[in-house]
Design an enzyme around this catalytic site. Sequence first.
Site, PDB file in Angstrom:
ATOM      1  N   HIS A  90     -55.445  54.100 -18.352  1.00  0.00           N
ATOM      2  CA  HIS A  90     -55.647  53.269 -17.157  1.00  0.00           C
ATOM      3  C   HIS A  90     -55.520  51.774 -17.439  1.00  0.00           C
ATOM      4  O   HIS A  90     -56.025  50.960 -16.680  1.00  0.00           O
ATOM      5  CB  HIS A  90     -57.022  53.570 -16.543  1.00  0.00           C
ATOM      6  CG  HIS A  90     -57.117  54.943 -15.945  1.00  0.00           C
ATOM      7  ND1 HIS A  90     -58.298  55.503 -15.527  1.00  0.00           N
ATOM      8  CD2 HIS A  90     -56.164  55.868 -15.699  1.00  0.00           C
ATOM      9  CE1 HIS A  90     -58.064  56.733 -15.053  1.00  0.00           C
ATOM     10  NE2 HIS A  90     -56.783  56.970 -15.156  1.00  0.00           N
ATOM     11  N   CYS A 110     -42.633  33.491 -12.114  1.00  0.00           N
ATOM     12  CA  CYS A 110     -42.002  33.763 -10.810  1.00  0.00           C
ATOM     13  C   CYS A 110     -42.870  33.356  -9.613  1.00  0.00           C
ATOM     14  O   CYS A 110     -42.404  33.422  -8.473  1.00  0.00           O
ATOM     15  CB  CYS A 110     -41.637  35.243 -10.718  1.00  0.00           C
ATOM     16  SG  CYS A 110     -43.066  36.306 -10.498  1.00  0.00           S
TER      17      CYS A 110
HETATM   18  P1  NAD Z   1     -65.711  59.173 -14.350  1.00  0.00           P
HETATM   19  O1  NAD Z   1     -64.960  59.879 -13.299  1.00  0.00           O
HETATM   20  O2  NAD Z   1     -65.121  59.158 -15.704  1.00  0.00           O
HETATM   21  O3  NAD Z   1     -67.263  59.770 -14.333  1.00  0.00           O
HETATM   22  C1  NAD Z   1     -68.280  59.344 -15.203  1.00  0.00           C
HETATM   23  C2  NAD Z   1     -68.904  60.603 -15.858  1.00  0.00           C
HETATM   24  O4  NAD Z   1     -69.715  60.187 -16.947  1.00  0.00           O
HETATM   25  C3  NAD Z   1     -69.806  61.416 -14.929  1.00  0.00           C
HETATM   26  O5  NAD Z   1     -69.449  62.786 -15.008  1.00  0.00           O
HETATM   27  C4  NAD Z   1     -71.234  61.220 -15.523  1.00  0.00           C
HETATM   28  O6  NAD Z   1     -72.048  62.368 -15.411  1.00  0.00           O
HETATM   29  C5  NAD Z   1     -70.901  60.962 -16.971  1.00  0.00           C
HETATM   30  N1  NAD Z   1     -71.894  60.171 -17.709  1.00  0.00           N
HETATM   31  C6  NAD Z   1     -72.715  59.190 -17.235  1.00  0.00           C
HETATM   32  N2  NAD Z   1     -73.446  58.663 -18.252  1.00  0.00           N
HETATM   33  C7  NAD Z   1     -73.073  59.330 -19.385  1.00  0.00           C
HETATM   34  C8  NAD Z   1     -73.441  59.229 -20.748  1.00  0.00           C
HETATM   35  N3  NAD Z   1     -74.338  58.332 -21.165  1.00  0.00           N
HETATM   36  N4  NAD Z   1     -72.850  60.064 -21.646  1.00  0.00           N
HETATM   37  C9  NAD Z   1     -71.924  60.970 -21.240  1.00  0.00           C
HETATM   38  N5  NAD Z   1     -71.534  61.091 -19.958  1.00  0.00           N
HETATM   39  C10 NAD Z   1     -72.084  60.288 -19.034  1.00  0.00           C
HETATM   40  O7  NAD Z   1     -65.933  57.678 -14.006  1.00  0.00           O
HETATM   41  P2  NAD Z   1     -65.854  56.889 -12.613  1.00  0.00           P
HETATM   42  O8  NAD Z   1     -66.907  55.882 -12.646  1.00  0.00           O
HETATM   43  O9  NAD Z   1     -65.792  57.861 -11.494  1.00  0.00           O
HETATM   44  O10 NAD Z   1     -64.467  56.134 -12.727  1.00  0.00           O
HETATM   45  C11 NAD Z   1     -63.191  56.678 -12.518  1.00  0.00           C
HETATM   46  C12 NAD Z   1     -62.178  55.822 -13.314  1.00  0.00           C
HETATM   47  O11 NAD Z   1     -62.432  54.415 -13.108  1.00  0.00           O
HETATM   48  C13 NAD Z   1     -62.329  55.928 -14.809  1.00  0.00           C
HETATM   49  O12 NAD Z   1     -61.712  57.045 -15.284  1.00  0.00           O
HETATM   50  C14 NAD Z   1     -61.726  54.588 -15.272  1.00  0.00           C
HETATM   51  O13 NAD Z   1     -60.346  54.560 -15.206  1.00  0.00           O
HETATM   52  C15 NAD Z   1     -62.216  53.625 -14.279  1.00  0.00           C
HETATM   53  N6  NAD Z   1     -63.448  52.966 -14.802  1.00  0.00           N
HETATM   54  C16 NAD Z   1     -63.478  52.473 -16.107  1.00  0.00           C
HETATM   55  C17 NAD Z   1     -64.645  51.917 -16.620  1.00  0.00           C
HETATM   56  C18 NAD Z   1     -64.678  51.385 -18.043  1.00  0.00           C
HETATM   57  O14 NAD Z   1     -63.669  50.970 -18.571  1.00  0.00           O
HETATM   58  N7  NAD Z   1     -65.835  51.408 -18.715  1.00  0.00           N
HETATM   59  C19 NAD Z   1     -65.782  51.830 -15.810  1.00  0.00           C
HETATM   60  C20 NAD Z   1     -65.685  52.316 -14.482  1.00  0.00           C
HETATM   61  C21 NAD Z   1     -64.528  52.886 -13.998  1.00  0.00           C
END
Ligand code: NAD
Length: 248
Positions: free
Chosen positions: A119, A150
């Site tokens: 991503h 640009c």
């Molecule tokens: P996601 O779909 O990857 O879901 C987060 C998952 O992490 C959930 O299933 C939750 O149960 C689990 N989780 C929470 N705390 C945890 C822990 N301590 N250990 C293990 N698992 C844990 O994430 P999202 O927020 O739905 O975001 C979707 C997309 O947005 C991501 O795949 C990414 O591309 C982007 N994003 C990136 C970041 C980053 O770079 N840190 C942060 C937010 C969103």
Amino acid sequence: MTIPVELLQRLAGAKSVTVLTGAGVSAESGVPTFRDALTGLWAKFSPEELATPDAFRRNPRLVWEWYQWRRKLVAGAEPNPAHLALAELATLFPRFHLITQNVDGLHQRAGSWNVIELHGNITRTKCSDEGTIVSAWKDTGNVPPKCPACGALLRPDVVWFGEPMPAPEMRQAMTASTHCDFFFSIGTSTVVYPAAALPSEALRSGATVVEINPQPTPFTPQAHFALAGVAGVVLPELVKALKACRRA
Ligand code: NAD
């Protein structure tokens, strides 16, 4: 948490390991998932209002400012024990691939190398028109700033909802997932496709698949092992137990 002996025995014999990480791996560093990030100032927005090409077209200033807020947050965050354990795990196998959906660069800061970023990376900026990476621009007070080459608006080099994944990274991720004997799905809800398909691809290709997540996901029933805990606790325990298992 006790790591199942059968998991450790299978892992100890693995030659090629692939790991997929999601936002949950960075949660313990204080980098919120999208859903958790929408607090305070941002509480009235949904991810679709901030992380989509349409949102940027409608209100580029709002989107740029949200990402500036996230950039600051990421710059102030530190890798946690999960990032560090994964960097160590990589040294224990002849072949190891780390695929991440995270854009925060914390895996690299923990010492992981050759990370496949599906991503993009929030620390990079690109031209919204030509897609070229831009590392410096004049501060003219314009928000977002403009591309020095640009004049188009600049944007973060991340993949927004509704945008395709970068093809080279997706190819590498698919190959790494279908050519490994052990696969970990960690801190990802496995609902955002196509990354969410990678654990199933690994399974179909004959790998042992382990999920680490405190919450069940749509993939949990298919995993060979589902470790219900936070990555910052489970992963260091797993690395310690694996090393002990190999010494035994
Ligand atoms: P996601 O779909 O990857 O879901 C987060 C998952 O992490 C959930 O299933 C939750 O149960 C689990 N989780 C929470 N705390 C945890 C822990 N301590 N250990 C293990 N698992 C844990 O994430 P999202 O927020 O739905 O975001 C979707 C997309 O947005 C991501 O795949 C990414 O591309 C982007 N994003 C990136 C970041 C980053 O770079 N840190 C942060 C937010 C969103």
